[in-house]
Motif scaffolding. Structure first.
Motif, short mmCIF file in Angstrom:
data_model
loop_
_atom_site.label_atom_id
_atom_site.label_comp_id
_atom_site.label_asym_id
_atom_site.label_seq_id
_atom_site.Cartn_x
_atom_site.Cartn_y
_atom_site.Cartn_z
N GLU B 104 35.42 56.60 40.23
CA GLU B 104 35.83 57.07 38.90
C GLU B 104 36.79 58.26 38.99
O GLU B 104 37.80 58.33 38.30
N ALA B 108 40.70 58.28 38.02
CA ALA B 108 41.16 59.18 36.96
C ALA B 108 42.36 60.00 37.45
O ALA B 108 43.35 60.18 36.74
N THR B 112 46.12 59.60 36.12
CA THR B 112 46.79 60.79 35.59
C THR B 112 48.19 60.91 36.17
O THR B 112 49.17 61.13 35.46
N ASN B 138 44.52 65.67 27.71
CA ASN B 138 43.58 64.54 27.73
C ASN B 138 43.33 64.04 29.15
O ASN B 138 42.20 63.71 29.51
N GLN B 139 44.40 63.98 29.93
CA GLN B 139 44.23 63.50 31.30
C GLN B 139 43.36 64.47 32.10
O GLN B 139 42.51 64.05 32.89
N LEU B 142 39.90 63.86 31.24
CA LEU B 142 39.43 62.62 31.85
C LEU B 142 38.93 62.86 33.28
O LEU B 142 37.85 62.43 33.67
N ALA B 146 35.07 62.64 34.62
CA ALA B 146 34.67 61.79 35.74
C ALA B 146 33.98 62.63 36.80
O ALA B 146 32.99 62.21 37.42
#
Lengths: 475, 313
Positions: B104, B108, B112, B138-139, B142, B146
């Motif tokens: 994950e 991520a 990104t 937002n990235q 994320l 994770a």
């Protein structure tokens, strides 16, 4: 589906009905809406990109990573075909190992005159420093990737024995993973033998070759040249799946007669090093002094039984393209049996009569560099322009011993999914073989490489090839 | 764990944190430019100052205007701290430590990089800027999600966290230092419009404007802001919060490994010193001096961690 009758189409066979191994798949395929399949193909690409399954192309701009195109139509092999192949592969790998043991010890095959002495002595892949060295467990080639091609219902040839550091096994595993995610229903309809045990088998196989100095559970590490290497993804993948450390030369050094890796708590010895670094770069003290990828002194530690190196240094002498043409003799010499798998007829351009034949038939032949790999520096006669042929002719005449030539094989085809539906493309197959003192294990399947361009015979990923999932059916 | 892996994790998370902070800085600058076009040039200059990139920026021949600064901060490959540069550096470190990351987290980070490379392929137009900055935030969220949601709480996580908080402490201290003069008690208590805007910038760059308002309502006093960003234990971007996290993670590492390392004592020393300090004492001794010393100590701490856990040698 079949359009070129001269090539063996593994799905269609002679034409009217799919060949038996493909019949269930074809039933399924016919019932699938084409649009769904095309959408799945796009999904597969997104999946690969997000996962970062990429390779770097030599000669391309730094950091340029590409995807190897994946085709969603599987290549299917029946249980019977597979049994025959594995027998042949096992025979060949045993012979290769026996050959290496002989070459680095008594050299009986040379004394018997079955392989010319100068072919070994003048070969860069031959390592005199390995003479008299016995690798732990007697294993030279822990991992072998045997490249096979097919030309007919029962015609299989070995194209190359990759006995150094064969790559591609991560694609075998990820391709299957992708297919399982995209088409779970296929695997309930058709019983396909799993490949997912490979990392576990690899770890077990490597551990079984631990050196005399090992006490307790063997510590296994994967040696990579680093993140800019074209196969870095695979090195990280295998280390991860095996639960082994992924190390670079700069993490290692000799400590107390062992090779040790620098951890957050100091240096810890490694027992088995699965190295993905070529012999030349392995040890700047013993080989290329300008290498930063290896470990100074590792060969001495190896010779004294302080570490296992997989594959053993010097195995390249067995998969050298000049040695290749002697493989049928080698198999017979060490196993006393006739080779089960055929060799492709090969002209050694070092021999005057062969050279003149090759020069006369250049436009029909495939010419390869003896030490080349990855499809670089290779001529495919029928596909080459006049200019290319002439340029190659000059190279051949200048250094004939540098080349071998083979007939252009009528490689079998398996369909790929194109915008216009299924279309046949040429394929090869690289099964992965693990060898340990406990025996030989061959994962059912392997890496099927496919030339995506219509008519092309070059399947290498660096030359625009793609891959397919390879299914071996249960009995 | 390999020393190299520990170092790779530490740097991966430093770079990820820097990407996020740089995006906030760009956001803060953009806000000011919208509200105060007459002083825009000074404000953009101070944004560059905060990113400690004045030399590189001036060297590039660019002017202190919105488009140039935004371009420099977000997508100039020659700026080693631009969002695109640090995102790539973070991903390279992630590749290096791939075996220590969950699927994950790796995906991520990889996503990104793919997403931001695409979004920053061309100069960002003013109309698109809010969207692009939101995308970067937002990235970051994320990757953080994770990380927090899937990683084992072991040494891997500890090195990741130490990297995150060392970088964050550094970035916040720099933001404060560039604007330290508007936080001095000598500044008028009520605050002119100019000061209000400056304070707003600081809070925004630290992503603290909302939480500050919750805690203090409309009462925007410079001393309160300084206290909030330096000494507040609830504020996840305050200097003390960062030090507590660093010391905590180093404590876990040392107890897991059954060793005691100088970096832990060093971190504990810094933390205790800050715990025992009040904002008045800091102001009395000089805010600028305090921040300069803090940035140096924080750097030294990073050096000790690198040495203690054998990142490179």
């Amino acid at each position: 589906m079949g359009e070129t009758p001269t090539f063996f189409n593994e799905m269609d066979g002679t034409g009217d009905r799919p060949r038996a191994p493909y019949s269930r798949y074809c039933d399924w395929y016919r019932a699938e809406p084409p649009e769904r399949l095309r959408r799945k193909a796009r999904e597969a690409e997104t999946f690969f990109r997000r996962t970062g399954i990429t390779f770097n192309v030599y000669g391309a701009a730094d950091g340029d990573e590409r995807l190897i195109p994946f085709d969603i139509v599987p290549r299917i092999i029946s249980a019977k075909e597979w049994t025959r192949l594995t027998k042949g592969i096992e025979q060949r790998v045993r012979a290769i190992n026996a050959f290496l043991n002989d070459i680095y010890h008594r050299q009986e095959i040379l004394r018997a005159g079955r392989v010319p002495v100068e072919l070994i002595e003048n070969n860069d892949a031959f390592l005199p420093k390995m003479l008299g060295v016995s690798p732990p467990g007697g294993v030279y080639t822990h991992i072998v990737g045997v490249d096979l091609v097919r030309t007919g219902e029962n015609e299989f040839f070995v194209l190359e024995d990759n006995a150094r550091t064969p790559s591609g096994v991560s694609y075998m595993l990820e391709n299957r993973e992708t297919m399982l995610q995209m088409f779970p229903e296929l695997f309930t309809k058709i019983r396909v033998r799993p490949v997912s045990d490979y990392p576990k088998m690899l770890r077990r196989s490597l551990s079984a070759c631990a050196p005399p100095a090992c006490n307790g559970r063997p510590v296994v590490a994967v040696l990579t040249p680093g993140i800019h290497n074209s196969a870095y993804y695979e090195h990280a993948f295998l280390a991860d799946q095996m639960g082994a450390e992924l190390v670079e030369g700069r993490d290692l050094r000799v400590v107390g007669g062992r090779i040790a890796m620098r951890t957050t708590l100091g240096y810890t010895p490694i027992d088995v090093l699965y190295r993905r670094v070529d012999d030349d770069y392995l040890d700047p003290l013993n080989f290329r002094p300008d290498s930063f990828l290896g470990v100074p002194g590792i060969l001495d530690i190896y010779r004294s039984g302080g570490i296992t190196i997989a594959n053993a240094p010097g195995t390249g002498i067995a998969d050298d393209k000049a040695i290749y043409s002697y493989m049928p003799d080698i198999v017979q010499f060490y196993t006393g049996e006739k080779p089960i798998l055929k060799n492709v007829p090969t002209w050694r351009c070092s021999e005057a009569s062969s050279l003149s034949y090759v020069l006369d038939h250049l436009s029909e032949l495939v010419v390869k560099e003896v030490h080349g790999s990855g499809g670089y520096g290779m001529l495919v006669g029928p596909a080459a322009s006049k200019k290319e042929l002439e340029a190659f002719r000059l190279k051949l005449v200048a250094k004939p011993a540098n080349y071998i030539a083979q007939p252009t094989l009528a490689l079998s085809t398996v369909p790929i999914l194109t915008k216009a539906g299924l279309a046949p493309r040429h394929v090869d197959l690289r099964p992965f073989v693990l060898m340990s003192p406990e025996g030989i294990e061959i994962t059912p399947g392997g890496l099927t490489r496919v030339a995506l361009k219509k008519g092309s015979l070059v399947v290498n990923s660096s030359q625009g090839g793609g891959t397919k999932d390879t299914w071996v059916l249960e009995d | 764990m390999l020393g190299k892996t520990a170092g790779g994790l530490f740097w991966m998370y430093r770079y990820l944190e820097r990407a996020e902070n740089t995006a906030r800085l760009a956001d803060a600058g953009f806000r000011i430019a919208l509200t105060r076009s007459d002083h825009a040039e000074d404000e953009w200059a101070s944004i560059i100052e905060t990113a400690s990139a004045r030399k590189d920026f001036v060297g590039s021949g660019a002017k202190f205007d919105g488009p140039s600064v935004i371009n420099f901060l977000l997508r100039d490959p020659a700026n080693r701290s631009s969002v695109i540069s640090v995102t790539e550096a973070a991903r390279n470190n992630a590749r290096l430590v791939r075996t220590a990351l969950t699927r994950e987290v790796w995906e991520a980070v990889n996503e990104t990089w793919i997403t931001l490379k695409e979004a920053l392929a061309r100069p960002v137009r003013e109309t698109d800027l809010p969207d692009v900055l939101a995308l970067i935030r937002n990235q970051s969220a994320l990757v953080r999600g994770a990380t927090v949601g899937t990683m084992l709480r072991n040494d891997i996580y500890n090195f990741a966290r130490v990297g995150t908080f060392v970088e964050r402490a550094d970035n916040i201290a720099r933001i404060l230092d560039v604007k330290y003069y508007v936080l001095l008690p000598s500044v008028t208590l009520v605050g002119s419009t100019l000061d209000n805007v400056q304070w707003e910038t600081i809070l925004r760059a630290a992503s603290a404007e909302r939480s500050f308002r919750w805690l203090y309502g409309g009462e925007t006093r410079p001393l309160t802001i300084a206290d909030f960003l330096i000494l507040d234990r609830r504020m996840p971007r305050s200097l003390l919060y960062c030090l507590r996290k660093i010391a905590g993670n180093l404590g876990h590492l040392c107890s897991d490994y059954g060793v005691r390392r100088p970096s832990l004592d060093f971190a504990l020393g810094l933390r205790d010193e800050l715990e025992d300090t009040t904002i008045d004492q800091i102001m009395e001794r000089g805010l600028h001096e305090f921040l300069t010393k803090f940035i140096q100590s924080n750097n030294a701490l990073a050096g000790h961690v690198e040495e203690d856990f054998r990142f490179n040698r």
